[in-house]
Scaffold this motif. Structure first.
Motif, PDB file in Angstrom:
ATOM      1  N   LYS A 149       0.826  -1.220   0.000  1.00 50.65           N
ATOM      2  CA  LYS A 149       0.000   0.000   0.000  1.00 50.65           C
ATOM      3  C   LYS A 149       0.855   1.263   0.000  1.00 50.65           C
ATOM      4  O   LYS A 149       0.538   2.257   0.656  1.00 50.65           O
ATOM      5  N   LYS A 150       1.961   1.213  -0.755  1.00 55.89           N
ATOM      6  CA  LYS A 150       2.817   2.380  -0.949  1.00 55.89           C
ATOM      7  C   LYS A 150       2.753   2.789  -2.425  1.00 55.89           C
ATOM      8  O   LYS A 150       2.481   1.971  -3.307  1.00 55.89           O
ATOM      9  N   THR A 151       3.045   4.042  -2.685  1.00 52.21           N
ATOM     10  CA  THR A 151       2.989   4.545  -4.055  1.00 52.21           C
ATOM     11  C   THR A 151       4.325   4.342  -4.766  1.00 52.21           C
ATOM     12  O   THR A 151       5.372   4.201  -4.118  1.00 52.21           O
ATOM     13  N   PRO A 152       4.324   4.346  -6.099  1.00 49.78           N
ATOM     14  CA  PRO A 152       5.596   4.326  -6.825  1.00 49.78           C
ATOM     15  C   PRO A 152       6.503   5.483  -6.410  1.00 49.78           C
ATOM     16  O   PRO A 152       7.715   5.302  -6.300  1.00 49.78           O
ATOM     17  N   LYS A 153       5.935   6.667  -6.186  1.00 50.05           N
ATOM     18  CA  LYS A 153       6.743   7.804  -5.751  1.00 50.05           C
ATOM     19  C   LYS A 153       7.467   7.468  -4.458  1.00 50.05           C
ATOM     20  O   LYS A 153       8.665   7.740  -4.299  1.00 50.05           O
ATOM     21  N   TYR A 154       6.761   6.858  -3.511  1.00 50.17           N
ATOM     22  CA  TYR A 154       7.383   6.465  -2.239  1.00 50.17           C
ATOM     23  C   TYR A 154       8.508   5.460  -2.494  1.00 50.17           C
ATOM     24  O   TYR A 154       9.576   5.536  -1.871  1.00 50.17           O
ATOM     25  N   PHE A 155       8.266   4.539  -3.397  1.00 52.80           N
ATOM     26  CA  PHE A 155       9.273   3.532  -3.725  1.00 52.80           C
ATOM     27  C   PHE A 155      10.563   4.194  -4.206  1.00 52.80           C
ATOM     28  O   PHE A 155      11.654   3.890  -3.709  1.00 52.80           O
ATOM     29  N   TRP A 156      10.455   5.127  -5.160  1.00 52.34           N
ATOM     30  CA  TRP A 156      11.663   5.720  -5.743  1.00 52.34           C
ATOM     31  C   TRP A 156      12.339   6.706  -4.795  1.00 52.34           C
ATOM     32  O   TRP A 156      13.548   6.921  -4.889  1.00 52.34           O
ATOM     33  N   GLU A 157      11.588   7.290  -3.877  1.00 54.26           N
ATOM     34  CA  GLU A 157      12.180   8.251  -2.946  1.00 54.26           C
ATOM     35  C   GLU A 157      12.861   7.587  -1.761  1.00 54.26           C
ATOM     36  O   GLU A 157      13.616   8.238  -1.033  1.00 54.26           O
ATOM     37  N   ASN A 158      12.624   6.291  -1.565  1.00 58.40           N
ATOM     38  CA  ASN A 158      13.153   5.585  -0.396  1.00 58.40           C
ATOM     39  C   ASN A 158      13.822   4.282  -0.827  1.00 58.40           C
ATOM     40  O   ASN A 158      13.221   3.206  -0.702  1.00 58.40           O
ATOM     41  N   PRO A 159      15.044   4.352  -1.332  1.00 60.18           N
ATOM     42  CA  PRO A 159      15.677   3.150  -1.887  1.00 60.18           C
ATOM     43  C   PRO A 159      15.881   2.027  -0.880  1.00 60.18           C
ATOM     44  O   PRO A 159      15.816   0.852  -1.253  1.00 60.18           O
ATOM     45  N   ASP A 160      16.128   2.365   0.391  1.00 59.21           N
ATOM     46  CA  ASP A 160      16.297   1.303   1.381  1.00 59.21           C
ATOM     47  C   ASP A 160      14.986   0.548   1.601  1.00 59.21           C
ATOM     48  O   ASP A 160      14.959  -0.692   1.624  1.00 59.21           O
ATOM     49  N   GLU A 161      13.881   1.288   1.727  1.00 60.18           N
ATOM     50  CA  GLU A 161      12.593   0.633   1.902  1.00 60.18           C
ATOM     51  C   GLU A 161      12.145  -0.069   0.624  1.00 60.18           C
ATOM     52  O   GLU A 161      11.504  -1.127   0.673  1.00 60.18           O
ATOM     53  N   ALA A 162      12.482   0.504  -0.516  1.00 63.04           N
ATOM     54  CA  ALA A 162      12.160  -0.144  -1.786  1.00 63.04           C
ATOM     55  C   ALA A 162      12.818  -1.515  -1.858  1.00 63.04           C
ATOM     56  O   ALA A 162      12.190  -2.498  -2.277  1.00 63.04           O
ATOM     57  N   ALA A 163      14.076  -1.593  -1.451  1.00 64.74           N
ATOM     58  CA  ALA A 163      14.788  -2.866  -1.485  1.00 64.74           C
ATOM     59  C   ALA A 163      14.129  -3.890  -0.566  1.00 64.74           C
ATOM     60  O   ALA A 163      13.997  -5.069  -0.919  1.00 64.74           O
ATOM     61  N   CYS A 197       7.976  -5.538 -14.406  1.00 61.21           N
ATOM     62  CA  CYS A 197       6.598  -5.866 -14.050  1.00 61.21           C
ATOM     63  C   CYS A 197       5.797  -4.571 -13.908  1.00 61.21           C
ATOM     64  O   CYS A 197       6.181  -3.668 -13.154  1.00 61.21           O
ATOM     65  N   PRO A 198       4.699  -4.434 -14.633  1.00 61.28           N
ATOM     66  CA  PRO A 198       3.894  -3.210 -14.525  1.00 61.28           C
ATOM     67  C   PRO A 198       3.500  -2.922 -13.075  1.00 61.28           C
ATOM     68  O   PRO A 198       3.133  -3.836 -12.324  1.00 61.28           O
ATOM     69  N   THR A 199       3.567  -1.660 -12.708  1.00 64.52           N
ATOM     70  CA  THR A 199       3.339  -1.256 -11.323  1.00 64.52           C
ATOM     71  C   THR A 199       2.031  -1.794 -10.768  1.00 64.52           C
ATOM     72  O   THR A 199       1.979  -2.323  -9.653  1.00 64.52           O
ATOM     73  N   PHE A 200       0.958  -1.676 -11.542  1.00 65.44           N
ATOM     74  CA  PHE A 200      -0.362  -2.034 -11.028  1.00 65.44           C
ATOM     75  C   PHE A 200      -0.887  -3.331 -11.629  1.00 65.44           C
ATOM     76  O   PHE A 200      -2.094  -3.560 -11.686  1.00 65.44           O
ATOM     77  N   ALA A 201       0.016  -4.201 -12.055  1.00 62.13           N
ATOM     78  CA  ALA A 201      -0.399  -5.504 -12.579  1.00 62.13           C
ATOM     79  C   ALA A 201      -1.134  -6.288 -11.493  1.00 62.13           C
ATOM     80  O   ALA A 201      -0.772  -6.237 -10.311  1.00 62.13           O
ATOM     81  N   PRO A 202      -2.171  -7.039 -11.853  1.00 62.19           N
ATOM     82  CA  PRO A 202      -2.878  -7.847 -10.855  1.00 62.19           C
ATOM     83  C   PRO A 202      -1.948  -8.894 -10.249  1.00 62.19           C
ATOM     84  O   PRO A 202      -1.286  -9.637 -10.993  1.00 62.19           O
ATOM     85  N   PRO A 203      -1.871  -8.979  -8.932  1.00 61.01           N
ATOM     86  CA  PRO A 203      -1.044 -10.027  -8.321  1.00 61.01           C
ATOM     87  C   PRO A 203      -1.385 -11.425  -8.824  1.00 61.01           C
ATOM     88  O   PRO A 203      -0.506 -12.279  -8.919  1.00 61.01           O
ATOM     89  N   ALA A 204      -2.650 -11.649  -9.169  1.00 63.34           N
ATOM     90  CA  ALA A 204      -3.044 -12.967  -9.678  1.00 63.34           C
ATOM     91  C   ALA A 204      -2.311 -13.302 -10.968  1.00 63.34           C
ATOM     92  O   ALA A 204      -2.053 -14.492 -11.251  1.00 63.34           O
ATOM     93  N   ASN A 205      -1.955 -12.295 -11.758  1.00 68.34           N
ATOM     94  CA  ASN A 205      -1.248 -12.568 -13.015  1.00 68.34           C
ATOM     95  C   ASN A 205       0.207 -12.930 -12.765  1.00 68.34           C
ATOM     96  O   ASN A 205       0.782 -13.760 -13.471  1.00 68.34           O
ATOM     97  N   VAL A 206       0.831 -12.290 -11.783  1.00 71.80           N
ATOM     98  CA  VAL A 206       2.198 -12.676 -11.426  1.00 71.80           C
ATOM     99  C   VAL A 206       2.191 -14.097 -10.870  1.00 71.80           C
ATOM    100  O   VAL A 206       3.046 -14.927 -11.208  1.00 71.80           O
ATOM    101  N   HIS A 207       1.228 -14.376 -10.023  1.00 72.89           N
ATOM    102  CA  HIS A 207       1.093 -15.723  -9.469  1.00 72.89           C
ATOM    103  C   HIS A 207       0.888 -16.750 -10.579  1.00 72.89           C
ATOM    104  O   HIS A 207       1.411 -17.877 -10.503  1.00 72.89           O
ATOM    105  N   ALA A 208       0.163 -16.379 -11.629  1.00 72.17           N
ATOM    106  CA  ALA A 208      -0.103 -17.314 -12.726  1.00 72.17           C
ATOM    107  C   ALA A 208       1.188 -17.716 -13.427  1.00 72.17           C
ATOM    108  O   ALA A 208       1.329 -18.869 -13.877  1.00 72.17           O
ATOM    109  N   MET A 209       2.150 -16.799 -13.541  1.00 75.61           N
ATOM    110  CA  MET A 209       3.447 -17.142 -14.124  1.00 75.61           C
ATOM    111  C   MET A 209       4.139 -18.195 -13.281  1.00 75.61           C
ATOM    112  O   MET A 209       4.714 -19.163 -13.803  1.00 75.61           O
ATOM    113  N   VAL A 210       4.105 -18.001 -11.960  1.00 78.24           N
ATOM    114  CA  VAL A 210       4.785 -18.938 -11.067  1.00 78.24           C
ATOM    115  C   VAL A 210       4.092 -20.299 -11.097  1.00 78.24           C
ATOM    116  O   VAL A 210       4.742 -21.350 -11.111  1.00 78.24           O
ATOM    117  N   LYS A 211       2.773 -20.278 -11.123  1.00 82.28           N
ATOM    118  CA  LYS A 211       2.048 -21.554 -11.178  1.00 82.28           C
ATOM    119  C   LYS A 211       2.386 -22.324 -12.451  1.00 82.28           C
ATOM    120  O   LYS A 211       2.590 -23.545 -12.427  1.00 82.28           O
TER     121      LYS A 211
END
Length: 370
Positions: A48-62, A345-359
């Motif tokens: 529940k963080k934004t892309p902006k938050y991700f890029w502004e906080n590299p330690d938390e992004a990692a 991976c697109p920022t707002f891709a459905p988690p179910a689609n990422v899971h489908a790759m792994v399945k």
């Protein structure tokens, strides 16, 4: 989110995922092909963080990326990077955006004369510069808190990508037509920068994984001879110089976009035993895994792809089916195989689609010959 806000990574999962990931490079048998969706800001959405938050906080992004690796059961490596790296070091201005990666708003090279006067930063200067300052925050966080998920990455893309972070893409393309010798100078300066940046990472961590390739220089934008002249040749020089300088051993060729008219030239690019080649598209379709293995399988680890548009907008079944098709065609590549998105991976891709790759990887990615 500080480190104490995250649940601990399951050690049994991490050991198993690490074995899946390193199988192509260490020739140690494992169960199946690993999935690498190239997670970046998508990880932020899971917390529940934004892309902006991700890029502004590299330690938390990692931290978010590492945690997402366990959640999805994918390649256990922490990432933090974006396309427009290195502009700040040379005087560019960037804008941190709410829903997409940082973008350059003012370029340091504005005129043809600027190219002649442009000087590449030394490793010492780059080490103290703004790009590595943020990049190292992320890498150090992974090394200290998730050491088994650490890879000493240097984000570069290719000479054309670096060049278009110094001068706007419109100017670069115009000069390519009107004054191509200027772009020769620019891309070889970009190659020198790539070498110096890799030296910094290797000096700090004792090794380096060079993310390079050809994104701007794809068949959708350039002719084959332009790709060869302004991307392939200076990039080969950069990779050779990196290896000679002891700033390897990892080389990841990320050939994004359509490479129908140029993929074959990359078969002769310099490679080490720790080289991965990924090609996004063959025309309007994803690059077939069988074709990738046919041309590159005897020299490097092949990274088969699933269409990122499908991951973003398709159904889980569509993602599952395309992943399964690519896996069955490529999983027994002689030097190993990875499956993932054709780009980040697109920022707002459905988690179910990422899971489908792994399945699909669990259902169809079991090694039979490799």
């Amino acid at each position: 989110m500080p480190a104490e806000d995250f649940a601990p990574i399951n050690s049994e999962w991490l050991e198993k995922a690490g074995n899946l990931w390193t199988t192509p490079f260490v020739d140690k048998p494992s169960e199946r092909v690993i999935v690498d969706p190239i997670l970046l800001s998508h990880a932020a959405t899971l917390f529940k963080k934004t892309p902006k938050y991700f890029w502004e906080n590299p330690d938390e992004a990692a931290r978010m990326v590492c945690q997402a690796c366990e959640l999805y059961d994918i390649t256990p490596v922490g990432h933090y990077l974006w396309a427009d790296y290195w502009g700040l070091d040379y005087g560019a201005e960037i804008k941190i955006q709410e829903t997409s990666p940082p973008a350059i708003t003012k370029y340091p090279i504005k005129t043809p004369e600027d190219i002649d006067n442009f000087e590449v930063k030394s490793p010492e200067e780059l080490k103290e510069g703004p790009t590595f300052r943020e990049h190292f925050k992320a890498l150090d966080t992974v090394l200290e808190e998730y050491p088994q998920m650490f890879a000493p990455i240097t984000q570069l893309a290719g000479p054309m990508e670096v060049a278009t972070n110094w001068a706007g893409i419109e100017d670069v393309f115009m000069w390519m037509i009107t004054e191509p010798e200027l772009i020769d100078k620019l891309v070889y300066k970009a190659a020198d920068h790539m070498v110096n940046a890799c030296k910094v990472t290797a000096e700090k961590y004792g090794a380096n994984v060079m993310i390079t390739g050809s994104v701007v220089a794809s068949g959708d934008l350039l002719e084959r001879e332009q790709i060869k002249r302004f991307s392939y040749k200076p990039e080969c020089k950069a990779v050779k110089d990196v290896i000679k300088a002891g700033a390897g051993p990892g080389v990841y060729y990320h050939l994004c976009g359509n490479h129908t008219n140029s993929f074959d030239m990359w078969k002769n690019a310099p490679m080490t035993p720790f080289t991965v080649v990924q090609i996004g598209n063959d025309g309007k379709n994803v690059f077939p895994a069988g074709k990738l293995v046919e041309h590159f399988g005897d020299r490097c680890t092949c990274f088969g792809v699933v269409d990122t548009k499908l991951i973003d907008r398709g159904t889980p079944r569509q993602v599952y089916d395309q992943t399964a098709e690519q896996l069955q065609a490529g999983k027994d590549s002689p030097r190993g195989f990875i499956i993932g998105g054709s780009c980040e991976c697109p920022t707002f891709a459905p988690p179910a689609n990422v899971h489908a790759m792994v399945k699909a990887a669990k259902d169809y990615g079991k090694y039979e010959k490799f």
